[in-house]
Design a protein around this motif. Structure first.
Motif, short mmCIF file in Angstrom:
data_model
loop_
_atom_site.label_atom_id
_atom_site.label_comp_id
_atom_site.label_asym_id
_atom_site.label_seq_id
_atom_site.Cartn_x
_atom_site.Cartn_y
_atom_site.Cartn_z
N GLY A 29 0.80 -1.22 0.00
CA GLY A 29 0.00 0.00 0.00
C GLY A 29 0.83 1.27 0.00
O GLY A 29 0.28 2.36 -0.08
N HIS A 30 2.16 1.13 0.12
CA HIS A 30 3.07 2.29 0.10
C HIS A 30 4.15 2.06 -0.95
O HIS A 30 4.67 0.96 -1.05
N PRO A 31 4.53 3.10 -1.68
CA PRO A 31 5.72 2.97 -2.52
C PRO A 31 6.94 2.76 -1.62
O PRO A 31 6.95 3.23 -0.47
N ILE A 32 7.95 2.09 -2.14
CA ILE A 32 9.17 1.81 -1.35
C ILE A 32 10.38 2.23 -2.17
O ILE A 32 10.51 1.86 -3.34
N ALA A 55 13.38 10.22 3.99
CA ALA A 55 12.51 9.30 4.74
C ALA A 55 11.71 10.06 5.80
O ALA A 55 10.50 9.84 5.95
N LYS A 56 12.37 10.97 6.51
CA LYS A 56 11.67 11.75 7.54
C LYS A 56 10.61 12.65 6.92
O LYS A 56 9.51 12.80 7.45
N ALA A 57 10.91 13.24 5.76
CA ALA A 57 9.96 14.12 5.09
C ALA A 57 8.74 13.35 4.59
O ALA A 57 7.63 13.89 4.56
N GLN A 58 8.91 12.10 4.23
CA GLN A 58 7.81 11.29 3.71
C GLN A 58 6.86 10.83 4.81
O GLN A 58 5.66 10.69 4.58
N GLY A 59 7.39 10.58 6.00
CA GLY A 59 6.54 10.15 7.11
C GLY A 59 5.95 8.77 6.89
O GLY A 59 6.34 8.03 5.99
N ALA A 60 4.96 8.42 7.70
CA ALA A 60 4.37 7.08 7.69
C ALA A 60 3.51 6.81 6.48
O ALA A 60 3.28 5.66 6.12
N ASN A 61 2.99 7.87 5.83
CA ASN A 61 2.07 7.67 4.72
C ASN A 61 2.69 7.85 3.34
O ASN A 61 2.04 7.61 2.33
N GLY A 62 3.93 8.28 3.28
CA GLY A 62 4.58 8.51 1.99
C GLY A 62 5.41 7.32 1.55
O GLY A 62 5.21 6.19 2.00
#
Length: 141
Positions: A29-32, A55-62
């Motif tokens: 459900g998330h791009p990796i 990674a920090k800028a993307q957070g849990a939903n990015g």
């Protein structure tokens, strides 16, 4: 070996704590953004702060960033004590069938990054380090 547009193979790797993580299903459900690196690879080390920032800028939903170290656990542990990152690090052993080869890097050049879609398909591949600010443009879906 995975090809662009195709589903990547299921890959089971361990964390430094010994827990098994299955890619890509652990992040379904998330791009990796999967980044292959080693503690002895100078360009890998230079790009890690940029990967951590992204990674920090993307957070849990990015887009989820996952590092795969083609290295031994002791060297990785020692490196991460000196240069900690907030994204997960998995371990693999470099070789002719390692996870990097399975994801399209047969020569084993590091650093190597792949972008996997939220539904597990290989979207992009890149050999070489990211410079500051490059990841956002490269990883745009």
């Amino acid at each position: 070996m995975a090809r662009r547009g195709e589903a990547i193979p299921a890959i089971s790797l361990k964390t430094l704590a010994g827990n098994v993580v299955e890619l890509p299903s652990a992040y379904a459900g998330h791009p990796i953004l999967i980044n292959f690196w080693a503690s002895w690879c100078g360009p890998c080390i230079q790009e890690m702060p940029e990967l951590d920032r992204y990674a920090k800028a993307q957070g849990a939903n990015g887009t989820q960033v996952v590092g795969i170290a083609l290295d031994d656990a002791e060297a990785v542990q020692a490196f991460l004590q000196r240069t900690p990152v907030g994204y997960p690090i998995l371990l693999d052993t470099a070789g002719p069938r390692d996870s990097g080869v399975q994801l399209g890097n047969p020569k084993g050049v590091l650093p190597y990054s792949v972008l996997v879609s939220a539904d597990g398909r290989l979207l992009k591949q890149r050999i070489g380090p990211f410079a500051h600010g490059e990841i956002e443009g490269w990883s745009a879906l």
